[in-house]
Design a protein around this motif. Structure first.
Motif, PDB file in Angstrom:
ATOM      1  N   THR A  33       0.839  -1.203   0.000  1.00 34.75           N
ATOM      2  CA  THR A  33       0.000   0.000   0.000  1.00 34.75           C
ATOM      3  C   THR A  33       0.870   1.248   0.000  1.00 34.75           C
ATOM      4  OG1 THR A  33      -1.720  -1.185   1.205  1.00 34.75           O
ATOM      5  CG2 THR A  33      -1.844   1.220   1.211  1.00 34.75           C
ATOM      6  N   ALA A  34       1.921   1.245   0.821  1.00 31.15           N
ATOM      7  CA  ALA A  34       2.836   2.386   0.869  1.00 31.15           C
ATOM      8  C   ALA A  34       3.475   2.615  -0.496  1.00 31.15           C
ATOM      9  CB  ALA A  34       3.905   2.156   1.933  1.00 31.15           C
ATOM     10  N   ALA A  35       3.854   1.544  -1.171  1.00 33.59           N
ATOM     11  CA  ALA A  35       4.469   1.666  -2.501  1.00 33.59           C
ATOM     12  C   ALA A  35       3.511   2.319  -3.483  1.00 33.59           C
ATOM     13  CB  ALA A  35       4.905   0.294  -3.009  1.00 33.59           C
ATOM     14  N   GLN A  36       2.246   1.941  -3.430  1.00 35.55           N
ATOM     15  CA  GLN A  36       1.250   2.515  -4.339  1.00 35.55           C
ATOM     16  C   GLN A  36       1.025   3.996  -4.042  1.00 35.55           C
ATOM     17  OE1 GLN A  36      -2.111  -0.058  -3.740  1.00 35.55           O
ATOM     18  NE2 GLN A  36      -1.354  -1.607  -5.182  1.00 35.55           N
ATOM     19  N   VAL A  37       0.917   4.341  -2.762  1.00 32.42           N
ATOM     20  CA  VAL A  37       0.672   5.733  -2.387  1.00 32.42           C
ATOM     21  C   VAL A  37       1.922   6.578  -2.640  1.00 32.42           C
ATOM     22  CG1 VAL A  37       0.035   7.275  -0.485  1.00 32.42           C
ATOM     23  CG2 VAL A  37      -1.072   5.049  -0.702  1.00 32.42           C
ATOM     24  N   TRP A  38       3.094   5.982  -2.471  1.00 34.00           N
ATOM     25  CA  TRP A  38       4.347   6.709  -2.670  1.00 34.00           C
ATOM     26  C   TRP A  38       4.473   7.211  -4.103  1.00 34.00           C
ATOM     27  CZ3 TRP A  38       7.443   9.468  -0.045  1.00 34.00           C
ATOM     28  CH2 TRP A  38       8.708   9.803  -0.525  1.00 34.00           C
ATOM     29  N   VAL A  39       3.977   6.440  -5.070  1.00 36.94           N
ATOM     30  CA  VAL A  39       4.033   6.852  -6.480  1.00 36.94           C
ATOM     31  C   VAL A  39       3.367   8.208  -6.666  1.00 36.94           C
ATOM     32  CG1 VAL A  39       3.193   6.286  -8.815  1.00 36.94           C
ATOM     33  CG2 VAL A  39       4.194   4.500  -7.372  1.00 36.94           C
ATOM     34  N   ALA A  40       2.258   8.438  -5.973  1.00 34.21           N
ATOM     35  CA  ALA A  40       1.532   9.704  -6.103  1.00 34.21           C
ATOM     36  C   ALA A  40       2.089  10.790  -5.193  1.00 34.21           C
ATOM     37  CB  ALA A  40       0.057   9.486  -5.783  1.00 34.21           C
ATOM     38  N   THR A  41       2.905  10.416  -4.224  1.00 37.24           N
ATOM     39  CA  THR A  41       3.353  11.356  -3.201  1.00 37.24           C
ATOM     40  C   THR A  41       4.800  11.794  -3.364  1.00 37.24           C
ATOM     41  OG1 THR A  41       1.854  10.230  -1.678  1.00 37.24           O
ATOM     42  CG2 THR A  41       3.474  11.668  -0.693  1.00 37.24           C
ATOM     43  N   LYS A  42       5.616  10.975  -3.949  1.00 40.67           N
ATOM     44  CA  LYS A  42       7.078  11.168  -3.911  1.00 40.67           C
ATOM     45  C   LYS A  42       7.565  12.499  -4.478  1.00 40.67           C
ATOM     46  CE  LYS A  42       7.870   8.819  -8.227  1.00 40.67           C
ATOM     47  NZ  LYS A  42       8.713   7.941  -8.966  1.00 40.67           N
ATOM     48  N   ASP A  43       6.869  13.089  -5.434  1.00 38.91           N
ATOM     49  CA  ASP A  43       7.336  14.325  -6.063  1.00 38.91           C
ATOM     50  C   ASP A  43       6.741  15.589  -5.453  1.00 38.91           C
ATOM     51  OD1 ASP A  43       9.011  12.977  -7.881  1.00 38.91           O
ATOM     52  OD2 ASP A  43       7.311  12.584  -9.204  1.00 38.91           O
ATOM     53  N   THR A  44       6.009  15.446  -4.373  1.00 33.96           N
ATOM     54  CA  THR A  44       5.389  16.619  -3.760  1.00 33.96           C
ATOM     55  C   THR A  44       6.432  17.535  -3.134  1.00 33.96           C
ATOM     56  OG1 THR A  44       3.671  17.397  -2.252  1.00 33.96           O
ATOM     57  CG2 THR A  44       4.996  15.551  -1.495  1.00 33.96           C
ATOM     58  N   THR A  45       6.093  18.794  -3.066  1.00 30.55           N
ATOM     59  CA  THR A  45       6.944  19.752  -2.367  1.00 30.55           C
ATOM     60  C   THR A  45       6.256  20.221  -1.084  1.00 30.55           C
ATOM     61  OG1 THR A  45       6.032  21.571  -3.665  1.00 30.55           O
ATOM     62  CG2 THR A  45       8.079  20.570  -4.468  1.00 30.55           C
ATOM     63  N   SER A  46       5.231  19.500  -0.678  1.00 25.23           N
ATOM     64  CA  SER A  46       4.482  19.837   0.529  1.00 25.23           C
ATOM     65  C   SER A  46       5.035  19.058   1.719  1.00 25.23           C
ATOM     66  CB  SER A  46       3.001  19.512   0.343  1.00 25.23           C
ATOM     67  OG  SER A  46       2.318  19.620   1.578  1.00 25.23           O
ATOM     68  N   VAL A  47       5.562  19.784   2.683  1.00 27.65           N
ATOM     69  CA  VAL A  47       6.068  19.155   3.900  1.00 27.65           C
ATOM     70  C   VAL A  47       4.920  18.440   4.617  1.00 27.65           C
ATOM     71  CG1 VAL A  47       7.057  19.630   6.185  1.00 27.65           C
ATOM     72  CG2 VAL A  47       7.995  20.759   4.160  1.00 27.65           C
ATOM     73  N   ALA A  48       3.747  19.054   4.648  1.00 29.82           N
ATOM     74  CA  ALA A  48       2.594  18.466   5.337  1.00 29.82           C
ATOM     75  C   ALA A  48       2.219  17.115   4.733  1.00 29.82           C
ATOM     76  CB  ALA A  48       1.408  19.423   5.294  1.00 29.82           C
ATOM     77  N   VAL A  49       2.239  17.008   3.411  1.00 31.76           N
ATOM     78  CA  VAL A  49       1.894  15.749   2.755  1.00 31.76           C
ATOM     79  C   VAL A  49       2.925  14.674   3.105  1.00 31.76           C
ATOM     80  CG1 VAL A  49       1.708  14.607   0.500  1.00 31.76           C
ATOM     81  CG2 VAL A  49       0.589  16.806   0.876  1.00 31.76           C
ATOM     82  N   LEU A  50       4.196  15.034   3.049  1.00 27.11           N
ATOM     83  CA  LEU A  50       5.244  14.058   3.367  1.00 27.11           C
ATOM     84  C   LEU A  50       5.194  13.645   4.841  1.00 27.11           C
ATOM     85  CD1 LEU A  50       8.211  15.481   1.266  1.00 27.11           C
ATOM     86  CD2 LEU A  50       6.904  13.387   0.831  1.00 27.11           C
ATOM     87  N   GLU A  51       4.909  14.586   5.731  1.00 25.60           N
ATOM     88  CA  GLU A  51       4.804  14.246   7.150  1.00 25.60           C
ATOM     89  C   GLU A  51       3.628  13.300   7.404  1.00 25.60           C
ATOM     90  OE1 GLU A  51       4.693  18.166   8.888  1.00 25.60           O
ATOM     91  OE2 GLU A  51       6.852  18.127   9.312  1.00 25.60           O
ATOM     92  N   THR A  52       2.515  13.549   6.737  1.00 25.60           N
ATOM     93  CA  THR A  52       1.351  12.671   6.872  1.00 25.60           C
ATOM     94  C   THR A  52       1.676  11.276   6.363  1.00 25.60           C
ATOM     95  OG1 THR A  52      -0.159  14.536   6.669  1.00 25.60           O
ATOM     96  CG2 THR A  52      -1.070  12.354   6.215  1.00 25.60           C
TER      97      THR A  52
END
Length: 90
Positions: A7-26
């Protein structure tokens, strides 16, 4: 049912390029025990290191946004039209 790592691998695909600290912390809170959680925490550290201080412009110099949002003052209304009548009654 997929594992937390899958699940983390799937969500990481959509999250990895974000520049939002809040998104990465979540993401790190939710998937912290996975390798992706470690990458999210590293991303937060990187973003925090790269923060640039923003200096406000002097009060006398309006910002571009302020200039774009300026509204022209209302124009005075034209005087009412005058109807001319003949003194001869015509």
């Amino acid at each position: 049912m997929p594992s937390q790592e899958e699940t983390a691998a799937q969500v990481w695909v959509a999250t990895k390029d974000t520049t939002s600290v809040a998104v990465l912390e979540t993401f790190a809170r939710q998937f912290g025990s996975t390798v992706y959680g470690s990458m999210a925490r590293a991303g937060v550290e990187e973003l925090n290191r790269n923060k640039i201080a923003v200096v406000a412009p002097p009060a006398s110099a309006p910002t571009n946004e302020a200039r774009l949002n300026q509204v022209d003052p209302p124009r005075p209304a034209a005087p009412p039209a005058t109807v001319l009548t003949s003194s001869t009654g015509r």
